[in-house]
Design an enzyme around this catalytic site. Structure first.
Site, PDB file in Angstrom:
ATOM      1  N   GLU A   1      -6.453   4.419   8.398  1.00 57.14           N
ATOM      2  CA  GLU A   1      -6.288   5.842   8.117  1.00 57.14           C
ATOM      3  C   GLU A   1      -7.553   6.428   7.504  1.00 57.14           C
ATOM      4  OE1 GLU A   1      -1.524   5.154   7.543  1.00 57.14           O
ATOM      5  OE2 GLU A   1      -2.791   5.461   5.773  1.00 57.14           O
TER       6      GLU A   1
ATOM      7  N   SER B   1       4.067  -2.355  10.261  1.00 54.74           N
ATOM      8  CA  SER B   1       5.531  -2.368  10.416  1.00 54.74           C
ATOM      9  C   SER B   1       6.160  -3.674   9.946  1.00 54.74           C
ATOM     10  CB  SER B   1       5.920  -2.071  11.879  1.00 54.74           C
ATOM     11  OG  SER B   1       5.540  -0.753  12.232  1.00 54.74           O
TER      12      SER B   1
ATOM     13  N   GLU C   1      -4.611  -5.089  10.721  1.00 55.63           N
ATOM     14  CA  GLU C   1      -3.617  -4.045  10.930  1.00 55.63           C
ATOM     15  C   GLU C   1      -3.837  -3.400  12.293  1.00 55.63           C
ATOM     16  OE1 GLU C   1      -1.947  -2.326   6.926  1.00 55.63           O
ATOM     17  OE2 GLU C   1      -3.879  -1.428   7.413  1.00 55.63           O
TER      18      GLU C   1
ATOM     19  N   HIS D   1      -9.170   0.892   5.483  1.00 56.92           N
ATOM     20  CA  HIS D   1      -7.873   1.077   6.130  1.00 56.92           C
ATOM     21  C   HIS D   1      -8.035   1.998   7.335  1.00 56.92           C
ATOM     22  CE1 HIS D   1      -3.693   2.304   6.765  1.00 56.92           C
ATOM     23  NE2 HIS D   1      -3.361   1.209   6.099  1.00 56.92           N
TER      24      HIS D   1
ATOM     25  N   ASN E   1       0.863  -1.177   0.000  1.00 53.03           N
ATOM     26  CA  ASN E   1       0.000   0.000   0.000  1.00 53.03           C
ATOM     27  C   ASN E   1       0.903   1.232   0.000  1.00 53.03           C
ATOM     28  OD1 ASN E   1      -1.873   2.027   0.420  1.00 53.03           O
ATOM     29  ND2 ASN E   1      -2.295   1.467   2.546  1.00 53.03           N
TER      30      ASN E   1
ATOM     31  N   GLY F   1       3.210   2.054  10.798  1.00 48.16           N
ATOM     32  CA  GLY F   1       4.146   3.149  10.619  1.00 48.16           C
ATOM     33  C   GLY F   1       4.892   3.560  11.863  1.00 48.16           C
TER      34      GLY F   1
ATOM     35  N   LYS G   1       0.021   4.305  -0.192  1.00 48.12           N
ATOM     36  CA  LYS G   1      -0.606   5.465   0.454  1.00 48.12           C
ATOM     37  C   LYS G   1      -0.418   6.714  -0.426  1.00 48.12           C
ATOM     38  CE  LYS G   1       0.001   3.214   4.882  1.00 48.12           C
ATOM     39  NZ  LYS G   1       0.249   3.358   6.329  1.00 48.12           N
TER      40      LYS G   1
END
Length: 256
Positions: A101, A214, A169, A99, A12, A175, A14
């Site tokens: 985010e 990660s 996730e 996701h 991904n 991240g 992003k």
């Protein structure tokens, strides 16, 4: 890993990548050619601006190209949005929905994520449905409750092993460089497998469950060897061909 399930290694990107980044996609597309591609699928989800040209670059490669989101409607007055049909029209094969985010930055609910997955299925795309708990939810012992709720609310009734992939996730690991232990991952994935099998029967038993958060070359083999982990959804490490391919090639040892 889940027996008799073909793993998927997905990237991904992003909000990263311009035309200069196409060299990385080309390198990945070349790097996944070979015998391993018969056992392991690979996917890159670049920004929408690169979707069409990326699919053209990968025309003779086993590398799939997908998108990072879609609108729940097929068309209409939704300025700035991209429909699942538009992704398919660019020869995309997958789309990420839900996701963390998107859930956080755009207040996406389980109901909306489910609607997007339904739209993906209608366009004959594979929906990668993302779920996962926050740090506070984990500290509060709510991890399995959150996963149960998000699976029930986000995955449509028409899901099967071909049109749907689940991506776990943990939000607190995305991240951050912080990775759950293998035991943490095994517990979450075993729980999700049970829930999917209970709801979808044989299809749920073979539905792929990816781990994301990660993932990097140094921990890929350990994470992807965990029972019920059927691949990885990779963030930053997928931007460089060398890192993505190192993670992908970890399966050469796992499957040996």
């Amino acid at each position: 890993m889940t027996p008799n399930v073909r793993p998927l290694v997905a990237g991904n990107w992003k909000m990263n990548g311009t035309r200069d980044s196409l060299d990385q996609i080309k390198a990945i597309s070349e790097g996944v050619k070979g015998d391993l591609s018969e056992k392991v699928e690979s996917l890159i989800c670049p920004p929408a601006t690169l979707l069409y040209v990326a699919t053209a670059l990968c025309e003779d490669s086993p590398l799939w190209i997908g998108a990072q989101d879609c609108h729940q409607n097929a068309a209409g007055a939704h300025t700035g949005e991209i429909s699942a049909d538009m992704i398919a029209d660019c020869f995309g094969t997958h789309v990420i929905v839900g996701h963390s985010e998107r859930r956080t930055d755009h207040a996406e609910t389980d109901h909306l994520v489910r609607a997007k997955a339904i739209a993906a299925h209608a366009a004959e795309l594979t929906a990668i449905v993302c779920i996962g708990e926050t740090a506070d939810e984990r500290k509060g012992g709510q991890t399995l409750d959150i996963l149960k709720r998000q699976l029930a609310g986000s995955v449509p009734d028409g899901a099967d092993a071909e049109n749907t992939v689940i991506a776990y996730e943990p939000v607190w690991a995305i991240g951050t460089g912080v990775t759950p232990t293998s035991e943490n991952v095994a517990e979450a994935h075993a729980f999700m497998r049970t829930e999917l099998t209970r709801r979808f029967g044989a299809e749920g038993a073979k539905m792929r469950i990816l781990y994301g958060g990660s993932v990097k070359p140094s921990n890929a083999k350990e994470l992807m060897s965990v029972e019920n982990v059927d691949g990885a959804l990779i963030g930053g490490a997928s931007l460089k061909a060398s890192d993505f391919l190192a993670i992908y090639n970890a399966y050469a040892e796992i499957l040996a």
